[in-house]
Structures are given as C-alpha cells and as structure tokens.
Write an enzyme that holds these catalytic residues in place. Structure first.
Site, PDB file in Angstrom:
ATOM      1  N   HIS A 171       0.846  -1.209   0.000  1.00  0.00           N
ATOM      2  CA  HIS A 171       0.000   0.000   0.000  1.00  0.00           C
ATOM      3  C   HIS A 171       0.874   1.250   0.000  1.00  0.00           C
ATOM      4  CE1 HIS A 171      -3.479   2.542   1.286  1.00  0.00           C
ATOM      5  NE2 HIS A 171      -2.514   3.225   1.893  1.00  0.00           N
ATOM      6  N   GLU A 172       1.881   1.276   0.859  1.00  0.00           N
ATOM      7  CA  GLU A 172       2.740   2.462   0.941  1.00  0.00           C
ATOM      8  C   GLU A 172       3.609   2.611  -0.303  1.00  0.00           C
ATOM      9  OE1 GLU A 172       2.107   4.579   3.107  1.00  0.00           O
ATOM     10  OE2 GLU A 172       0.803   3.297   4.317  1.00  0.00           O
ATOM     11  N   HIS A 175       1.706   4.394  -2.969  1.00  0.00           N
ATOM     12  CA  HIS A 175       1.724   5.856  -2.804  1.00  0.00           C
ATOM     13  C   HIS A 175       2.985   6.448  -3.434  1.00  0.00           C
ATOM     14  CE1 HIS A 175      -1.862   6.507  -0.524  1.00  0.00           C
ATOM     15  NE2 HIS A 175      -1.477   5.791   0.522  1.00  0.00           N
ATOM     16  N   GLU A 246      -6.109   6.934  -1.258  1.00  0.00           N
ATOM     17  CA  GLU A 246      -6.119   5.746  -0.392  1.00  0.00           C
ATOM     18  C   GLU A 246      -6.822   4.584  -1.084  1.00  0.00           C
ATOM     19  OE1 GLU A 246      -4.531   5.254   2.447  1.00  0.00           O
ATOM     20  OE2 GLU A 246      -3.729   7.298   2.269  1.00  0.00           O
TER      21      GLU A 246
END
Length: 342
Positions: A171-172, A175, A246
């Site tokens: 997930h990070e 980003h 997100e």
C-alpha cells in the site's frame, strides 16, 4: 476486486479534485477583493456625499497581495518540506531507521520492503520504524522515488503476520509509485498558503500606532472570515484528494500481492484496535494525510478526514462487508528469511 476500474475511478476523481482546488484559490481571490472593498466602504466613503470611490489600482493591489500570500505561503511551506527530505520528515513524525541486525521483526520488515520494491520496479525506499506507536499504522513520504521512506509503527510489527505486513508495505509503495507522496506535500503547502490570508487578517487586527485603526480592524475581521473559509475549503479538498488516493493504493496493494487478506487483514485488525480503543497514537495531527489510517478526533474529523471509513475500504477489497479480526502476534514461519543464524 476490479483493479483497473478502481484505479481509473480513483485517478479521475483525484484529477478533478485538484482542478477544484485551483478553482478554490480563484474564489478566494474574489472573496478577498469583496471583503476588502466592503471594509473600505463601511469605514468611510459610504458616509460621504457623492459616489463611492476606490483608490487607484485598488483591485489589482488586492489581487496581487492575495496571490503573494497564498502562493508565497505555498512555496515557502513546500520548499521547507522538500528541503527536509523523506528521512528528516519521517524523523519529524517520530520514526527511526529500522534495525534489522538486532530485531527479528524489523529484519522481516526490511526483507519485505526489499522484495516488494523489486516486484514493483521501484528504487528501494528507506525502511523506518515509529517505535513509540503501539497502533497499527504506516506511512510513506519523500519528494520522489529516490528520496522515499516507508515507515511502520511498532504496533504493526507486533500484531501483523508476514502476509499482512506485505499488504501494508505494498500500500505504501503504491503511494510512492503513483507520486502521492509528492502530491500530498504540495497540497499541504497549498493549505498553508490559504491559511496565510487568515493570518494576515489577524495581523491587521492587532493594536498599532498607525492611523486609520478602524479601517484596518474592519478589513482584518473580513479577511479572517474569508481566510478561515478558504482554509476550511482547502483542507476539505485536500482530504477528498487523499481519500481517493487511499482507495487507489488499496487496489494497487491487492493487485501487487495477489492477496485480499494481506491489506484486508491489516484494516480489519485496525478496526479491532479502534473498537477496543487499544491504540496509542504518537504521530501528530498535521501529517495525518500521510498515514495508512488517520486518527483525527473532534467535531470536524468526519468532514475533514483524510481517509475513507475503514468499513468502506474493507468492503471494496473483499466485495462484501467483513468484520474485525482479533489481534495476534505472528509466529516466525519455518524457512522465513528473517531468521538470523549465528
């Protein structure tokens, strides 16, 4: 989960919201001109005979000063964040470098960062740990991929399995790959620039020696009102952009790991922590939009929350409603490369 559809929708929403952000700045300029004009009229010319007049270049000066404060504040704040770099900003948020040589769980985390960086084709980010935070959380920061940091909290290391930690790191990394870290820093700078109008109004209202005290006081009141509304609108738009990013990062994480239970398990365990109020957050409020899960509190938290509701994120991942998961400390798996041999 429909990866392509979810990603297209999140990107389209993000682009639209950034355009609206620019439109908000235009409205702020118009509102400041109206506020200053109203303050000027109420403190003098309206009581004098004849037509109402404004000084020469009145509108041009108002517009120029407003843009100077907004864009100047944006530039100063953004430059400061860029100068700090990913590592220094992460340290400001309470993180330190991961210590794989002496901590098995931190070794596992570093290994996962290496694995997923290779799988995603991104340069390896710096792995860091927020050792004082017992909640399950993480963040990515940095101006570009070469300056990137992925940090996780102590709570994430203590309570997540390897599969869940993979989902968290993926997930990070999403980003970072999507440029969200840079976008978030720029939006934070723009919100700071909008806040500068409020501060200008405060400054004009302060007691001083100069003449025309009533004029400056009235104009200051109007500028504070307009500046607060501008800051509120900017903060709300920043939060809306963050919520869409997100969703995009959630979809990317599931796509990269090929597991819904990775990131899905993380979010479901966070639901347990929030329900039982077990989390103790050490990361400050001004940087909430960088976190995996926000911890804002207060009346405006629902409207200005930079993260979608956990239940909605879980529903999008699984395609149906899922409940919380019990917290469990992962055991070291057989053959796990995190095991350090003497």
């Amino acid at each position: 989960m429909r990866f392509a559809e979810s990603q297209r929708e999140a990107r389209a929403q993000s682009r639209w919201l950034v355009v609206v952000f620019g439109f908000a700045v235009v409205l702020l300029v118009l509102a400041v001109n109206a506020a200053v004009a109203l303050g000027w009229v109420l403190t003098g010319p309206i009581w004098l005979p004849g037509e109402i007049y404004f000084p020469r270049h009145f509108w041009a000066v108002n517009t120029g000063v407003t843009l100077l404060f907004v864009l100047g504040g944006w530039w100063v704040e953004t430059s400061q964040l860029e100068h700090q770099g990913g590592v220094r900003l992460a340290q400001r948020m309470g993180a330190r470098a991961a210590q794989p040589s002496g901590q098995l769980d931190e070794q596992r985390f570093v290994n996962i960062v290496d694995e997923l960086a290779i799988a995603s084709g991104l340069p390896r980010p710096t792995a860091m740990v927020v050792a004082r935070d017992q909640s399950i959380n993480a963040f990515a920061t940095g101006w570009d991929t070469d300056d990137a940091v992925v940090a996780v909290t102590r709570g994430a290391l203590d309570h997540l399995t390897r599969e869940e930690l993979q989902g968290l790191v993926a997930h990070e990394l999403s980003h970072i790959g999507e440029g969200d870290t840079r976008l978030n820093l720029r939006l934070a700078g723009m919100v700071f620039g909008l806040e500068m109008i409020y501060r200008l109004g405060q400054r004009l209202m302060e007691p001083g020696e100069r003449g025309g005290r009533l004029v400056w006081f009235v104009i200051g009141v109007f500028l504070m009102a307009v500046g607060w509304l501008g800051w509120l609108a900017g903060h709300a738009l920043q939060a809306a952009v963050s919520r869409q990013r997100e969703f995009l990062a959630d979809a990317r994480a599931v796509q990269w790991t090929r597991s819904r239970d990775g990131l899905g398990g993380v979010l479901r365990k966070v639901m347990t922590q929030q329900r039982e109020r077990l989390s103790t957050n050490a990361i400050g409020s001004p940087l909430q939009h960088l976190l995996l899960v926000g911890n804002e509190a207060g009346r405006l938290a629902h409207w200005l929350d930079s993260h979608p509701p956990l239940a909605e994120r879980v529903r999008r991942i699984y395609g149906r409603t899922m409940g919380p998961l019990p917290l469990a400390k992962p055991a070291t798996a057989v053959g796990d490369p995190t095991v350090i041999h003497a």
